[in-house]
Design an enzyme around this catalytic site. Structure first.
Site, PDB file in Angstrom:
ATOM      1  N   HIS A 105       8.951   6.997   7.387  1.00 49.09           N
ATOM      2  CA  HIS A 105       7.923   8.032   7.244  1.00 49.09           C
ATOM      3  C   HIS A 105       7.958   8.947   8.459  1.00 49.09           C
ATOM      4  O   HIS A 105       8.451   8.574   9.522  1.00 49.09           O
ATOM      5  CB  HIS A 105       6.537   7.391   7.060  1.00 49.09           C
ATOM      6  CG  HIS A 105       6.135   6.477   8.171  1.00 49.09           C
ATOM      7  ND1 HIS A 105       6.628   5.196   8.320  1.00 49.09           N
ATOM      8  CD2 HIS A 105       5.288   6.655   9.208  1.00 49.09           C
ATOM      9  CE1 HIS A 105       6.093   4.626   9.385  1.00 49.09           C
ATOM     10  NE2 HIS A 105       5.282   5.486   9.945  1.00 49.09           N
ATOM     11  N   VAL A 106       7.456  10.155   8.260  1.00 51.85           N
ATOM     12  CA  VAL A 106       7.511  11.198   9.288  1.00 51.85           C
ATOM     13  C   VAL A 106       6.103  11.752   9.516  1.00 51.85           C
ATOM     14  O   VAL A 106       5.348  11.955   8.565  1.00 51.85           O
ATOM     15  CB  VAL A 106       8.472  12.335   8.851  1.00 51.85           C
ATOM     16  CG1 VAL A 106       8.437  13.489   9.847  1.00 51.85           C
ATOM     17  CG2 VAL A 106       9.898  11.803   8.685  1.00 51.85           C
ATOM     18  N   TYR A 132       9.255   5.182  16.869  1.00 50.31           N
ATOM     19  CA  TYR A 132      10.046   3.976  17.030  1.00 50.31           C
ATOM     20  C   TYR A 132       9.439   3.195  18.200  1.00 50.31           C
ATOM     21  O   TYR A 132       9.373   3.739  19.310  1.00 50.31           O
ATOM     22  CB  TYR A 132      11.520   4.268  17.314  1.00 50.31           C
ATOM     23  CG  TYR A 132      12.351   3.003  17.140  1.00 50.31           C
ATOM     24  CD1 TYR A 132      12.661   2.541  15.863  1.00 50.31           C
ATOM     25  CD2 TYR A 132      12.759   2.261  18.242  1.00 50.31           C
ATOM     26  CE1 TYR A 132      13.389   1.371  15.694  1.00 50.31           C
ATOM     27  CE2 TYR A 132      13.487   1.089  18.058  1.00 50.31           C
ATOM     28  CZ  TYR A 132      13.802   0.661  16.786  1.00 50.31           C
ATOM     29  OH  TYR A 132      14.501  -0.497  16.599  1.00 50.31           O
ATOM     30  N   LYS A 190      -6.219   8.951   9.879  1.00 47.04           N
ATOM     31  CA  LYS A 190      -6.913   9.347  11.117  1.00 47.04           C
ATOM     32  C   LYS A 190      -7.516  10.752  11.017  1.00 47.04           C
ATOM     33  O   LYS A 190      -8.350  11.121  11.818  1.00 47.04           O
ATOM     34  CB  LYS A 190      -5.932   9.305  12.301  1.00 47.04           C
ATOM     35  CG  LYS A 190      -5.595   7.895  12.766  1.00 47.04           C
ATOM     36  CD  LYS A 190      -4.744   7.889  14.025  1.00 47.04           C
ATOM     37  CE  LYS A 190      -3.291   8.131  13.743  1.00 47.04           C
ATOM     38  NZ  LYS A 190      -2.634   7.163  12.839  1.00 47.04           N
ATOM     39  N   TRP A 212       0.829  -1.209   0.000  1.00 48.72           N
ATOM     40  CA  TRP A 212       0.000   0.000   0.000  1.00 48.72           C
ATOM     41  C   TRP A 212       0.868   1.266   0.000  1.00 48.72           C
ATOM     42  O   TRP A 212       0.491   2.285  -0.572  1.00 48.72           O
ATOM     43  CB  TRP A 212      -0.985  -0.006   1.171  1.00 48.72           C
ATOM     44  CG  TRP A 212      -0.351   0.094   2.529  1.00 48.72           C
ATOM     45  CD1 TRP A 212       0.101  -0.929   3.306  1.00 48.72           C
ATOM     46  CD2 TRP A 212      -0.093   1.298   3.259  1.00 48.72           C
ATOM     47  NE1 TRP A 212       0.628  -0.444   4.475  1.00 48.72           N
ATOM     48  CE2 TRP A 212       0.513   0.917   4.467  1.00 48.72           C
ATOM     49  CE3 TRP A 212      -0.317   2.658   3.025  1.00 48.72           C
ATOM     50  CZ2 TRP A 212       0.913   1.845   5.437  1.00 48.72           C
ATOM     51  CZ3 TRP A 212       0.074   3.581   3.992  1.00 48.72           C
ATOM     52  CH2 TRP A 212       0.676   3.173   5.177  1.00 48.72           C
ATOM     53  N   PRO A 264       8.013   1.986  14.503  1.00 45.68           N
ATOM     54  CA  PRO A 264       6.985   2.482  13.598  1.00 45.68           C
ATOM     55  C   PRO A 264       5.929   1.402  13.367  1.00 45.68           C
ATOM     56  O   PRO A 264       6.156   0.238  13.706  1.00 45.68           O
ATOM     57  CB  PRO A 264       7.775   2.737  12.312  1.00 45.68           C
ATOM     58  CG  PRO A 264       8.862   1.711  12.347  1.00 45.68           C
ATOM     59  CD  PRO A 264       9.232   1.563  13.810  1.00 45.68           C
ATOM     60  N   TYR A 270       7.624  -0.612   8.328  1.00 45.18           N
ATOM     61  CA  TYR A 270       9.059  -0.399   8.276  1.00 45.18           C
ATOM     62  C   TYR A 270       9.518   0.167   6.920  1.00 45.18           C
ATOM     63  O   TYR A 270      10.355  -0.415   6.243  1.00 45.18           O
ATOM     64  CB  TYR A 270       9.798  -1.692   8.660  1.00 45.18           C
ATOM     65  CG  TYR A 270       9.585  -2.020  10.126  1.00 45.18           C
ATOM     66  CD1 TYR A 270      10.417  -1.475  11.096  1.00 45.18           C
ATOM     67  CD2 TYR A 270       8.522  -2.804  10.552  1.00 45.18           C
ATOM     68  CE1 TYR A 270      10.215  -1.719  12.454  1.00 45.18           C
ATOM     69  CE2 TYR A 270       8.302  -3.061  11.896  1.00 45.18           C
ATOM     70  CZ  TYR A 270       9.153  -2.512  12.839  1.00 45.18           C
ATOM     71  OH  TYR A 270       8.946  -2.751  14.174  1.00 45.18           O
TER      72      TYR A 270
END
Lengths: 306, 306
Positions: A246-247, A238, A176, A144, A240, A243
């Site tokens: 992403h931020v 961490y 979200k 995805w 995440p 893997y």
């Protein structure tokens, strides 16, 4: 509700014969509790029920009534100008929202069951011996993510892109966030480069990528949403939840889930730590929390004293 | 509280003549409201007061009593197996925690007013030129901290003490915790040594103190509350709300206010950072959020481009 259900409610009390079986979950901050109970629903059989109790928010227009006319107060402590009391309000000023799910299936009951959470201090060796093999053995697909990066999905949702394959990224609203109000703004920057699993993989080679995400991400959010970078919390997780690096971008006033110190790492701190010590994230003990049902916790329990 | 304050509370009701001036802040999620009011404190003058109301968390041992014996329920909606009701509990089962700060200064009232929030990246130079002079010029008294350390107040609330003047500390429940359930456990370790203002002052000299707080704090909490250290979030705030070194202990399941990444620093990370670089907190750019009304923000705005 309509007349017939009202009438029904009067005839048969929804909590008649209530008996507590278990507390499924509880939140002291939200003032909610999730219970598994038995109720006798009029027939001879006793039904499983999930009951959710929630204290209600204060209302501006009635809050004065709670405090006027010397209400009953029990002193808990007094120190200098500070006093703490327990106030017993009249019932009509202090209702409890009560949700009854009845009859409740096994699935309903499990859905609300709280998982225990454990702190893990992952050393460099733990990462190599436990976490990395776990990540590599994982069957979780990140197709995805690749679909987004390749514009095979959600292309119309992209807010900004730097197309550089090494130092570029895609900025996209998080699932979200419903994008209806900026009070709970939540976007994710996903890097184009593949193979950067997490914080643990970051070195000086990734500084240009990280700085692009930080600076261009802020600019894009200012341009699209008129939210200035100094109102944003910009961080990595961490562990995440997937893997591929992403931020997260969220607004400060909103306590976004996953913004707690045991999971979030500010991007500006990450950049600074790598700049002053290129081995920082390779060698460091990293602390995070895992839920009882997470597979990685099982691995840590097998191999370490948790 | 002791007998004399109890007697005093009986004579003079702390909310007598209450009049609401303003709602300062409100959180529907937390079920809290912060009010500015006037109370007549027995003398002819009318005092400003800040009143904080907070619905209390559900308690496992009394929650059954709320639901047994067909309590009064008002039907809100019914759909298939789901029903939503309002329950009016008897007052003693549904207390409201009430904190009264009286007389309250302009500062207290401002402290609780909802405000815009800004991210600050404080360099070493910013600390020396802006933050340190601000702390030193501050008039906020920390007499209440010294009262605790010298057993002049709250002595009976102390959970654990290491009396060493250099490396010792007092562990005490935080005001925000009512101590009735461990789900929102919140304790504070306050060090005996004076003059450690914050994270910025920490060096290798303080490692024994920090390790005592970490290890003995966990042990004391396990002994008193049966909560294992691997269920605890143990952290410092930067900026702290008062400049005498203290450490927060909260449970992981509970999203305690102030546990977000932009304010909290895990004690185990702080120890690790100082061990690998003794100048870490002296030289580092530290990131935190400040509210519009905070005096420190004004200083930063005067001297820097925020």
């Amino acid at each position: 509700g309509n007349v017939s259900t009202n009438a029904e409610a009067n005839v048969q009390h929804p909590l008649s014969g209530f008996e507590l079986k278990a507390v499924l979950r509880e939140s002291a901050r939200d003032k909610t509790i999730f219970l598994h109970g038995k109720v006798s629903s009029g027939s001879e059989n006793c039904n499983d029920a999930v009951i959710i109790l929630e204290k209600t928010p204060f209302q501006m227009d009635t809050v004065s009534s709670l405090l006027k006319n010397d209400p009953e107060l029990k002193l808990q402590l007094k120190n200098d100008i500070y006093g703490v009391y327990h106030l017993s309000p009249s019932p009509e000023l202090n209702e409890i929202k009560t949700t009854v799910i009845c009859p409740a299936s096994e699935k309903h009951i499990k859905k609300y069951l709280q998982q225990e959470v454990y702190v893990i201090h992952e050393t460099e060796d733990d990462y190599k011996a436990i976490t990395l093999p776990y990540i590599e053995s994982q069957s979780f697909s990140i197709q995805w993510v690749y679909n987004i990066l390749e514009k095979k999905a959600e292309a119309e949702r992209i807010v900004y892109e730097n197309p550089d394959p090494t130092n570029g990224f895609v900025l996209i609203p998080d699932f979200k966030w419903n994008q209806k109000q900026v009070e709970d703004l939540y976007l994710i920057a996903i890097c184009h480069q593949r193979g950067i699993r997490s914080l643990r993989d970051l070195t000086v080679d990734h500084l240009p990528l990280l700085k692009n995400i930080l600076e261009e991400g802020k600019e894009a959010i200012l341009k699209r949403y008129s939210i200035h970078g100094n109102k944003l919390r910009i961080y990595l997780h961490y562990q995440p939840s997937y893997y591929h690096l992403h931020v997260h971008f969220t607004v400060l006033g909103h306590d976004a889930p996953g913004s707690s110190v045991e999971r979030a790492h500010l991007l500006c701190d990450v950049i600074q730590n790598i700049e002053s010590n290129p081995q920082y994230y390779k060698t460091r003990t990293l602390t995070f929390a895992l839920r009882e049902d997470e597979a990685l916790l099982k691995k840590f329990k097998e191999l370490r004293d948790i």
